[in-house]
Write an enzyme that holds these catalytic residues in place. Structure first.
Site, PDB file in Angstrom:
ATOM      1  N   PRO A  56       0.825  -1.208   0.000  1.00  0.00           N
ATOM      2  CA  PRO A  56       0.000   0.000   0.000  1.00  0.00           C
ATOM      3  C   PRO A  56       0.865   1.267   0.000  1.00  0.00           C
ATOM      4  CG  PRO A  56      -0.003  -1.014   2.185  1.00  0.00           C
ATOM      5  CD  PRO A  56       0.717  -1.955   1.274  1.00  0.00           C
ATOM      6  N   ASP A  57       0.366   2.348  -0.599  1.00  0.00           N
ATOM      7  CA  ASP A  57       1.083   3.617  -0.445  1.00  0.00           C
ATOM      8  C   ASP A  57       0.640   4.250   0.875  1.00  0.00           C
ATOM      9  OD1 ASP A  57      -1.358   4.807  -0.981  1.00  0.00           O
ATOM     10  OD2 ASP A  57      -0.783   5.691  -2.891  1.00  0.00           O
ATOM     11  N   PHE A  58       0.979   5.502   1.101  1.00  0.00           N
ATOM     12  CA  PHE A  58       0.696   6.121   2.396  1.00  0.00           C
ATOM     13  C   PHE A  58      -0.569   6.953   2.382  1.00  0.00           C
ATOM     14  CE2 PHE A  58       5.160   5.218   2.156  1.00  0.00           C
ATOM     15  CZ  PHE A  58       5.399   4.627   3.379  1.00  0.00           C
ATOM     16  N   ARG A  59      -0.723   7.779   1.327  1.00  0.00           N
ATOM     17  CA  ARG A  59      -1.746   8.818   1.394  1.00  0.00           C
ATOM     18  C   ARG A  59      -2.940   8.638   0.464  1.00  0.00           C
ATOM     19  NH1 ARG A  59       3.201  10.625   2.226  1.00  0.00           N
ATOM     20  NH2 ARG A  59       3.570  11.600   4.248  1.00  0.00           N
ATOM     21  N   ASN A  89      11.155   4.971  -1.431  1.00  0.00           N
ATOM     22  CA  ASN A  89      10.640   3.684  -0.976  1.00  0.00           C
ATOM     23  C   ASN A  89      11.683   2.891  -0.206  1.00  0.00           C
ATOM     24  OD1 ASN A  89       8.436   4.528  -2.367  1.00  0.00           O
ATOM     25  ND2 ASN A  89       8.717   3.153  -4.113  1.00  0.00           N
ATOM     26  N   ILE A  90      11.182   2.094   0.729  1.00  0.00           N
ATOM     27  CA  ILE A  90      12.065   1.273   1.562  1.00  0.00           C
ATOM     28  C   ILE A  90      11.887  -0.205   1.222  1.00  0.00           C
ATOM     29  CG2 ILE A  90      12.218   2.914   3.476  1.00  0.00           C
ATOM     30  CD1 ILE A  90       9.923   1.420   4.825  1.00  0.00           C
ATOM     31  N   ASP A  91      11.228  -0.472   0.093  1.00  0.00           N
ATOM     32  CA  ASP A  91      10.941  -1.866  -0.262  1.00  0.00           C
ATOM     33  C   ASP A  91      12.066  -2.529  -1.047  1.00  0.00           C
ATOM     34  OD1 ASP A  91      10.636  -0.842  -2.904  1.00  0.00           O
ATOM     35  OD2 ASP A  91       8.484  -0.547  -2.599  1.00  0.00           O
ATOM     36  N   HIS A  95      15.116   7.616   1.754  1.00  0.00           N
ATOM     37  CA  HIS A  95      14.573   7.378   3.090  1.00  0.00           C
ATOM     38  C   HIS A  95      15.132   6.091   3.705  1.00  0.00           C
ATOM     39  CE1 HIS A  95      10.920  10.186   2.168  1.00  0.00           C
ATOM     40  NE2 HIS A  95      12.048  10.828   2.365  1.00  0.00           N
ATOM     41  N   CYS A 100      23.218   5.429  20.872  1.00  0.00           N
ATOM     42  CA  CYS A 100      24.675   5.608  20.696  1.00  0.00           C
ATOM     43  C   CYS A 100      25.102   5.466  19.243  1.00  0.00           C
ATOM     44  CB  CYS A 100      25.441   4.627  21.581  1.00  0.00           C
ATOM     45  SG  CYS A 100      25.449   2.933  20.958  1.00  0.00           S
ATOM     46  N   CYS A 148      24.805  -0.147  24.802  1.00  0.00           N
ATOM     47  CA  CYS A 148      24.204   0.831  25.719  1.00  0.00           C
ATOM     48  C   CYS A 148      22.761   0.503  26.086  1.00  0.00           C
ATOM     49  CB  CYS A 148      24.292   2.234  25.128  1.00  0.00           C
ATOM     50  SG  CYS A 148      23.047   2.542  23.854  1.00  0.00           S
ATOM     51  N   GLY A 171       4.753   8.329  -9.057  1.00  0.00           N
ATOM     52  CA  GLY A 171       4.196   7.613  -7.908  1.00  0.00           C
ATOM     53  C   GLY A 171       4.464   8.238  -6.559  1.00  0.00           C
ATOM     54  N   SER A 184       3.274  11.643  -3.842  1.00  0.00           N
ATOM     55  CA  SER A 184       2.395  12.792  -3.605  1.00  0.00           C
ATOM     56  C   SER A 184       3.210  14.068  -3.394  1.00  0.00           C
ATOM     57  CB  SER A 184       1.520  12.524  -2.377  1.00  0.00           C
ATOM     58  OG  SER A 184       2.332  12.406  -1.225  1.00  0.00           O
ATOM     59  N   GLU A 225      -2.467  11.607  -9.795  1.00  0.00           N
ATOM     60  CA  GLU A 225      -2.944  12.980  -9.586  1.00  0.00           C
ATOM     61  C   GLU A 225      -1.790  13.958  -9.806  1.00  0.00           C
ATOM     62  OE1 GLU A 225      -3.930  13.228  -5.397  1.00  0.00           O
ATOM     63  OE2 GLU A 225      -2.147  12.099  -4.850  1.00  0.00           O
TER      64      GLU A 225
HETATM   65  P1  OAD Z   1       2.163   8.769  -0.964  1.00  0.00           P
HETATM   66  O1  OAD Z   1       1.253   7.684  -0.503  1.00  0.00           O
HETATM   67  O2  OAD Z   1       2.152  10.034  -0.206  1.00  0.00           O
HETATM   68  O3  OAD Z   1       1.845   9.107  -2.489  1.00  0.00           O
HETATM   69  C1  OAD Z   1       1.698   8.094  -3.457  1.00  0.00           C
HETATM   70  C2  OAD Z   1       1.267   8.747  -4.775  1.00  0.00           C
HETATM   71  O4  OAD Z   1       1.252   7.749  -5.775  1.00  0.00           O
HETATM   72  C3  OAD Z   1      -0.126   9.368  -4.721  1.00  0.00           C
HETATM   73  O5  OAD Z   1      -0.093  10.644  -5.320  1.00  0.00           O
HETATM   74  C4  OAD Z   1      -0.978   8.384  -5.526  1.00  0.00           C
HETATM   75  O6  OAD Z   1      -2.015   9.024  -6.229  1.00  0.00           O
HETATM   76  C5  OAD Z   1       0.037   7.819  -6.491  1.00  0.00           C
HETATM   77  N1  OAD Z   1      -0.268   6.443  -6.936  1.00  0.00           N
HETATM   78  C6  OAD Z   1      -0.666   5.375  -6.197  1.00  0.00           C
HETATM   79  N2  OAD Z   1      -0.833   4.286  -6.957  1.00  0.00           N
HETATM   80  C7  OAD Z   1      -0.534   4.655  -8.235  1.00  0.00           C
HETATM   81  C8  OAD Z   1      -0.535   3.986  -9.505  1.00  0.00           C
HETATM   82  N3  OAD Z   1      -0.849   2.700  -9.623  1.00  0.00           N
HETATM   83  N4  OAD Z   1      -0.184   4.703 -10.599  1.00  0.00           N
HETATM   84  C9  OAD Z   1       0.153   6.010 -10.510  1.00  0.00           C
HETATM   85  N5  OAD Z   1       0.176   6.688  -9.339  1.00  0.00           N
HETATM   86  C10 OAD Z   1      -0.168   6.040  -8.223  1.00  0.00           C
HETATM   87  O7  OAD Z   1       3.639   8.125  -1.019  1.00  0.00           O
HETATM   88  P2  OAD Z   1       5.048   8.897  -1.097  1.00  0.00           P
HETATM   89  O8  OAD Z   1       4.921  10.157  -1.862  1.00  0.00           O
HETATM   90  O9  OAD Z   1       6.047   7.911  -1.541  1.00  0.00           O
HETATM   91  O10 OAD Z   1       8.211   8.246   4.495  1.00  0.00           O
HETATM   92  O11 OAD Z   1       5.280   9.226   0.431  1.00  0.00           O
HETATM   93  C11 OAD Z   1       6.450   9.894   0.824  1.00  0.00           C
HETATM   94  C12 OAD Z   1       6.906   9.459   2.195  1.00  0.00           C
HETATM   95  O12 OAD Z   1       5.831   9.582   3.148  1.00  0.00           O
HETATM   96  C13 OAD Z   1       7.287   8.009   2.296  1.00  0.00           C
HETATM   97  O13 OAD Z   1       8.610   7.756   1.877  1.00  0.00           O
HETATM   98  C14 OAD Z   1       7.114   7.696   3.762  1.00  0.00           C
HETATM   99  C15 OAD Z   1       5.856   8.471   4.061  1.00  0.00           C
HETATM  100  O14 OAD Z   1       5.752   8.968   5.340  1.00  0.00           O
HETATM  101  C16 OAD Z   1       8.831   7.496   5.429  1.00  0.00           C
HETATM  102  O15 OAD Z   1       8.538   6.346   5.644  1.00  0.00           O
HETATM  103  C17 OAD Z   1       9.914   8.167   6.167  1.00  0.00           C
END
Ligand code: OAD
Length: 288
Positions: free
Chosen positions: A38-41, A112-114, A131, A142, A174, A218, A220, A245
């Site tokens: 899953p993505d985050f947002r 990404n951390i994957d 990241h 420490c 520590c 990919g 936000s 988007e």
């Molecule tokens: P987000 O979840 O914030 O954004 C993912 C973006 O990808 C969104 O704009 C979605 O619309 C888009 N998206 C999802 N699926 C897609 C698809 N199949 N095709 C095209 N676009 C798609 O993820 P990041 O921007 O990577 O940090 O988030 C940034 C950081 O926030 C991450 O590295 C993480 C998080 O907190 C840490 O873990 C430190």
């Protein structure tokens, strides 16, 4: 979601018209959603909308260093779900690999951390894990470094994290908590990220690098400093965005030369590979 195919054709035309032009990719969680991560947002499907079971004060606390110090459990539960090794790269990951094989890749900056960029066969010299990753660990008190297994064995242990006997990974020097070298909110990004970006910026600003194509995909563009990278790209260099988007600087400070494809990442990868004549090569990776 179907995006505008003409935009991908323009990306392809740029690469064909400038046979020496390199590509820099700035990517995020959206390139791995088709892998089952899953993505985050994203509304409904994003991690931050589905963390209620962890009882967090706010969703991003799961990656917050101060919160982790007090309560590492939510991160452990999440790490168990997201631990690399359980997922296969997407079409888009393999397209990035093809840029490398075809001599067109300058760099991939990933949030990404994957580690799916490495999994797809992209060499270390090309990939900046902005990241961090699960590949190594450190003590948060420490700073002693620990190998990957130190944390991995804990989350793989047969003991339930909810059990009273469960022990979080602790520093043998520590006693501090040991955590993977993933950049949490409140922690600095790796020095290598800043140094490499500085060099790549110089390259893009030079005559030789001015035909570079930057593809943002990919993400936000919500988390800094990564989100500021597109802003810093020299005006002569063409920026493109491949995302469901329009986000970040593409929305707030669009440039006339921007190429914005609003649609699915793997679909964009398929169209671009076809336009570049790499369709069979891409299919081969997927079949393997
Ligand atoms: P987000 O979840 O914030 O954004 C993912 C973006 O990808 C969104 O704009 C979605 O619309 C888009 N998206 C999802 N699926 C897609 C698809 N199949 N095709 C095209 N676009 C798609 O993820 P990041 O921007 O990577 O940090 O988030 C940034 C950081 O926030 C991450 O590295 C993480 C998080 O907190 C840490 O873990 C430190």
């Amino acid at each position: 979601t179907k995006g505008n195919t003409d935009v991908i054709r323009k990306i392809s035309s740029h690469l064909k018209a400038n046979p020496k032009a390199k590509v820099i990719l700035l990517v995020g969680a959206g390139i791995s959603t088709s892998c089952g991560i899953p993505d985050f947002r994203s509304p409904k499907t994003g991690l931050y909308h589905n963390l209620s079971k962890l009882n967090l004060p706010f969703a991003e606390a799961v990656f917050d260093i101060e919160f982790f110090e007090d309560n590492p459990k939510p991160f452990y539960l999440l790490a168990k779900e997201l631990y690399p090794g359980n997922f296969k790269p997407s079409k888009f990951h393999y397209l990035m690999r093809l840029f490398q094989d075809e001599g067109r890749l300058q760099r991939i900056y990933t949030q990404n951390i994957d580690t799916l960029e490495r999994e797809a066969g992209t060499k270390e010299e090309y990939v900046i894990e902005a990241h961090g990753s699960f590949a190594s660990n450190h003590c948060i008190d420490c700073d002693k470094q620990f190998p990957m297994e130190y944390f991995k064995t804990k989350i793989e242990s047969s003991l339930d994290i909810n059990s009273k006997k469960f022990e979080f990974a602790k520093c043998d020097k520590c006693g501090g908590l040991v955590k993977p070298n993933i950049v949490f909110f409140g922690e600095d990004l790796p020095v290598k990220f800043f140094e490499t970006w500085d060099n790549d910026l110089k390259w893009m600003g030079s005559a030789k690098g001015s035909d570079t194509l930057v593809i943002v995909a990919g993400t936000s563009l919500a988390v800094y400093p990564f989100a500021s990278l597109p802003t810093e790209i020299p005006k002569k260099v063409t920026r493109s965005l491949v995302n469901l988007e329009t986000v970040g600087d593409f929305k707030t400070n669009p440039r006339n030369s921007d190429l914005v494809y609003c649609g699915d990442i793997d679909e964009a990868a398929t169209i671009l590979a076809t336009e570049l004549g790499w369709e069979n090569k891409l299919d081969k990776f997927i079949e393997e």
